[in-house]
Scaffold this motif. Structure first.
Motif, PDB file in Angstrom:
ATOM      1  N   PHE A 195       0.873  -1.189  -0.043  1.00  0.00           N
ATOM      2  CA  PHE A 195      -0.083   0.188   0.073  1.00  0.00           C
ATOM      3  C   PHE A 195       0.845   1.219  -0.026  1.00  0.00           C
ATOM      4  O   PHE A 195       0.530   2.263  -0.540  1.00  0.00           O
ATOM      5  CB  PHE A 195      -1.037  -0.069   1.108  1.00  0.00           C
ATOM      6  N   ALA A 196       2.084   0.959   0.727  1.00  0.00           N
ATOM      7  CA  ALA A 196       2.918   2.261   0.740  1.00  0.00           C
ATOM      8  C   ALA A 196       3.398   2.852  -0.728  1.00  0.00           C
ATOM      9  O   ALA A 196       3.563   4.018  -1.074  1.00  0.00           O
ATOM     10  CB  ALA A 196       4.137   1.960   1.655  1.00  0.00           C
ATOM     11  N   ASP A 197       3.482   1.523  -1.598  1.00  0.00           N
ATOM     12  CA  ASP A 197       3.955   1.892  -3.147  1.00  0.00           C
ATOM     13  C   ASP A 197       2.676   2.669  -3.955  1.00  0.00           C
ATOM     14  O   ASP A 197       3.238   3.618  -4.771  1.00  0.00           O
ATOM     15  CB  ASP A 197       4.270   0.711  -3.832  1.00  0.00           C
ATOM     16  N   PHE A 198       1.579   2.500  -3.420  1.00  0.00           N
ATOM     17  CA  PHE A 198       0.332   2.998  -3.982  1.00  0.00           C
ATOM     18  C   PHE A 198       0.345   4.530  -3.661  1.00  0.00           C
ATOM     19  O   PHE A 198       0.095   5.479  -4.281  1.00  0.00           O
ATOM     20  CB  PHE A 198      -0.934   2.343  -3.460  1.00  0.00           C
ATOM     21  N   VAL A 199       0.838   4.776  -2.243  1.00  0.00           N
ATOM     22  CA  VAL A 199       0.841   6.059  -1.553  1.00  0.00           C
ATOM     23  C   VAL A 199       1.862   7.066  -2.331  1.00  0.00           C
ATOM     24  O   VAL A 199       1.627   8.068  -2.682  1.00  0.00           O
ATOM     25  CB  VAL A 199       1.090   6.025  -0.372  1.00  0.00           C
ATOM     26  N   ALA A 200       3.058   6.254  -2.623  1.00  0.00           N
ATOM     27  CA  ALA A 200       4.098   7.167  -3.093  1.00  0.00           C
ATOM     28  C   ALA A 200       3.961   7.368  -4.791  1.00  0.00           C
ATOM     29  O   ALA A 200       4.237   8.410  -5.321  1.00  0.00           O
ATOM     30  CB  ALA A 200       5.346   5.972  -3.374  1.00  0.00           C
ATOM     31  N   ALA A 201       3.094   6.254  -5.699  1.00  0.00           N
ATOM     32  CA  ALA A 201       2.505   6.977  -6.688  1.00  0.00           C
ATOM     33  C   ALA A 201       1.478   7.930  -6.977  1.00  0.00           C
ATOM     34  O   ALA A 201       1.591   8.810  -7.710  1.00  0.00           O
ATOM     35  CB  ALA A 201       1.978   5.449  -7.409  1.00  0.00           C
ATOM     36  N   SER A 202       0.683   7.957  -5.926  1.00  0.00           N
ATOM     37  CA  SER A 202      -0.102   8.963  -5.739  1.00  0.00           C
ATOM     38  C   SER A 202       0.594  10.415  -5.545  1.00  0.00           C
ATOM     39  O   SER A 202       0.078  11.380  -5.992  1.00  0.00           O
ATOM     40  CB  SER A 202      -1.175   9.047  -4.436  1.00  0.00           C
ATOM     41  N   GLU A 203       1.530  10.305  -4.855  1.00  0.00           N
ATOM     42  CA  GLU A 203       2.308  11.515  -4.642  1.00  0.00           C
ATOM     43  C   GLU A 203       3.132  11.986  -5.936  1.00  0.00           C
ATOM     44  O   GLU A 203       3.032  13.216  -6.342  1.00  0.00           O
ATOM     45  CB  GLU A 203       3.535  11.512  -3.539  1.00  0.00           C
ATOM     46  N   GLN A 204       3.580  11.181  -6.875  1.00  0.00           N
ATOM     47  CA  GLN A 204       4.023  11.379  -8.065  1.00  0.00           C
ATOM     48  C   GLN A 204       3.268  11.983  -8.956  1.00  0.00           C
ATOM     49  O   GLN A 204       3.353  13.170  -9.659  1.00  0.00           O
ATOM     50  CB  GLN A 204       4.662  10.020  -8.618  1.00  0.00           C
ATOM     51  N   ALA A 205       1.875  11.411  -8.913  1.00  0.00           N
ATOM     52  CA  ALA A 205       0.855  11.897  -9.682  1.00  0.00           C
ATOM     53  C   ALA A 205       0.648  13.321  -9.380  1.00  0.00           C
ATOM     54  O   ALA A 205       0.208  14.186 -10.164  1.00  0.00           O
ATOM     55  CB  ALA A 205      -0.494  11.034  -9.759  1.00  0.00           C
ATOM     56  N   ARG A 206       0.350  13.711  -8.165  1.00  0.00           N
ATOM     57  CA  ARG A 206       0.172  14.771  -7.593  1.00  0.00           C
ATOM     58  C   ARG A 206       0.938  15.744  -8.034  1.00  0.00           C
ATOM     59  O   ARG A 206       0.448  17.025  -8.486  1.00  0.00           O
ATOM     60  CB  ARG A 206      -0.102  14.962  -6.004  1.00  0.00           C
ATOM     61  N   ASP A 207       2.484  15.595  -7.996  1.00  0.00           N
ATOM     62  CA  ASP A 207       3.348  16.505  -8.246  1.00  0.00           C
ATOM     63  C   ASP A 207       3.423  16.772  -9.689  1.00  0.00           C
ATOM     64  O   ASP A 207       3.960  17.984 -10.046  1.00  0.00           O
ATOM     65  CB  ASP A 207       4.624  15.791  -7.798  1.00  0.00           C
ATOM     66  N   ALA A 208       2.707  16.036 -10.616  1.00  0.00           N
ATOM     67  CA  ALA A 208       2.898  16.110 -11.881  1.00  0.00           C
ATOM     68  C   ALA A 208       1.524  16.923 -12.193  1.00  0.00           C
ATOM     69  O   ALA A 208       1.278  17.109 -13.502  1.00  0.00           O
ATOM     70  CB  ALA A 208       2.827  14.892 -12.769  1.00  0.00           C
ATOM     71  N   GLY A 209       0.619  17.065 -11.356  1.00  0.00           N
ATOM     72  CA  GLY A 209      -0.636  17.856 -11.650  1.00  0.00           C
ATOM     73  C   GLY A 209      -1.824  16.886 -11.908  1.00  0.00           C
ATOM     74  O   GLY A 209      -2.780  17.115 -12.436  1.00  0.00           O
ATOM     75  N   ALA A 210      -1.743  15.535 -11.703  1.00  0.00           N
ATOM     76  CA  ALA A 210      -2.695  14.318 -12.161  1.00  0.00           C
ATOM     77  C   ALA A 210      -3.289  13.815 -10.708  1.00  0.00           C
ATOM     78  O   ALA A 210      -2.820  14.115  -9.547  1.00  0.00           O
ATOM     79  CB  ALA A 210      -1.982  13.459 -12.724  1.00  0.00           C
ATOM     80  N   GLY A 211      -4.347  13.250 -11.071  1.00  0.00           N
ATOM     81  CA  GLY A 211      -5.091  12.693  -9.787  1.00  0.00           C
ATOM     82  C   GLY A 211      -4.894  11.026  -9.909  1.00  0.00           C
ATOM     83  O   GLY A 211      -4.460  10.725 -10.887  1.00  0.00           O
ATOM     84  N   ILE A 212      -5.553  10.487  -8.765  1.00  0.00           N
ATOM     85  CA  ILE A 212      -5.459   9.083  -8.729  1.00  0.00           C
ATOM     86  C   ILE A 212      -6.795   8.331  -8.746  1.00  0.00           C
ATOM     87  O   ILE A 212      -7.891   8.961  -8.141  1.00  0.00           O
ATOM     88  CB  ILE A 212      -4.697   8.543  -7.531  1.00  0.00           C
ATOM     89  N   LYS A 213      -6.999   7.277  -9.419  1.00  0.00           N
ATOM     90  CA  LYS A 213      -8.266   6.347  -9.351  1.00  0.00           C
ATOM     91  C   LYS A 213      -7.958   5.123  -9.008  1.00  0.00           C
ATOM     92  O   LYS A 213      -7.143   4.497  -9.623  1.00  0.00           O
ATOM     93  CB  LYS A 213      -8.870   6.521 -10.746  1.00  0.00           C
ATOM     94  N   ALA A 214      -8.407   4.752  -7.897  1.00  0.00           N
ATOM     95  CA  ALA A 214      -7.921   3.394  -7.356  1.00  0.00           C
ATOM     96  C   ALA A 214      -9.016   2.192  -7.959  1.00  0.00           C
ATOM     97  O   ALA A 214     -10.389   2.353  -7.660  1.00  0.00           O
ATOM     98  CB  ALA A 214      -7.741   3.513  -5.927  1.00  0.00           C
TER      99      ALA A 214
END
Length: 356
Positions: A195-214
């Motif tokens: 789950f921590a890897d999912f959280v890290a991916a969400s941070e990468q997305a947010r930094d690029a101006g993108a959102g996350i759909k789980a």
């Protein structure tokens, strides 16, 4: 599909015994696919953070998910539809895109504001979709409103998402998390990340101006009906902290998978549609858009009830997706709901399925 084999990327990930067995199961597939034709394309409508939008869904035919080629997830058979050889050239992928745009022109009233692109793997994996193709696709849809691409967390990188955000597109990265519970993801799904890897991916997305759909998986193998429901409710609530949309996908029996092996041996039943309704009802107040699209509903290999009420419950689920109103489930009822309640109370993971 060419003979699956582990690679350096997959070494040490997942359950070795399962991966070895799955490579044998997947190798039984002898179908071939045209690299110039998409796997599927259709026009529909979807609920987004900005409201309901007409959508064009594209499933590109690539060389397939590299994790699935090494063995992969217990329930996923999409790699069986991939192109021989493990890779598809840029020119062939652009031919597939042209087919999809022709389909849109024929079946939609105009350009769809929402574009969803999948590869049955990871769109952001440059072995599946080369950087050249990714940039060309971003440019082709630069005049649309929103685009959704699917990827494992490993490939969610700032520079790969900027290709889309620089076009002015709202971008969502759909991550196949399956569950917020690491043990269930590892032992029931055979997905290697935490789950921590999912959280890290969400941070990468947010930094690029993108959102996350789980993307979550309702009832992977080895869970009872009640365990699956409880896991989904907890997972939706946890994912809502990081994703603006949570899509709960009820498991269905796909070809060339471990789930199919269990199904034929009487050891697996797809989830009840009542279970899907229960999770949606209980998470309707989550701090995210919660939706579900039960694939193959009403069939023995898909999420189903008794056969008499399946279409009615499916309609209520679709209605909930668009309206987010849990009262829609009060409009459907059936005698089989009592059987489902008994299954929820009595079924145990070591003796399932209790009912077909």
């Amino acid at each position: 599909m060419s003979q699956p084999s582990p690679e350096v990327y997959e070494a040490g990930k997942g359950m070795d015994a399962h991966n070895a067995a799955m490579r044998g199961i997947r190798a039984r597939n002898d179908r071939t696919y045209d690299p110039h034709e998409p796997t599927r394309v259709w026009v529909d409508e979807d609920n987004t953070p900005d409201g309901v939008r007409d959508s064009l869904t594209i499933i590109l035919n690539t060389g397939g998910c590299r994790w699935a080629r090494a063995g992969g997830c217990t329930m996923c058979g999409y790699v069986a539809e991939s192109v021989e050889g493990g890779t598809v050239a840029h020119e062939a992928l652009m031919d597939q895109l042209d087919v999809c745009l022709d389909h849109e022109r024929e079946h939609a009233d105009g350009p769809c504001p929402l574009i969803k692109i999948y590869t049955s793997g990871s769109f952001l994996d440059e072995r599946e979709v080369p950087a050249e193709t990714r940039r060309a696709i971003a440019e082709a849809f630069g005049d649309r409103e929103r685009i959704v691409v699917e990827s494992l967390p490993d490939f969610v990188e700032h520079d790969r998402l900027v290709d889309f955000t620089e076009q002015g597109l709202a971008v969502d990265v759909a991550v196949g998390l399956e569950t917020a519970t690491d043990r269930v993801r590892h032992d029931c799904v055979n997905k290697y990340f935490d789950f921590a890897d999912f959280v890290a991916a969400s941070e990468q997305a947010r930094d690029a101006g993108a959102g996350i759909k789980a993307y979550l998986l309702m009832k992977p193998p080895f869970l009872s009906e009640s365990e699956a429901v409880a896991d989904m409710i907890a997972s939706v609530e946890r994912c809502a902290e990081y994703a603006h949309t949570v899509s709960m996908n009820p498991c269905n029996v796909q070809r060339h998978t471990m789930v199919e092996e269990l199904y034929h041996d009487g050891g697996y039943r797809p989830p009840w549609l009542w279970s899907v309704a229960e999770v949606l009802h209980e998470t309707a107040d989550a701090d995210a858009l919660v939706i579900s699209d039960p694939v193959g509903h009403g069939s023995d290999r898909g999420p189903h009830n008794c056969g008499e009420c399946d279409d009615h419950v499916q309609t209520a689920i679709k209605d909930f997706d668009l309206r987010q109103d849990p009262s829609v489930f009060e409009q459907v009822s059936c005698e089989c709901e009592r059987t489902w309640e008994a299954v929820m109370e009595r079924e145990k993971s070591y003796g399932l399925p209790l009912a077909r």
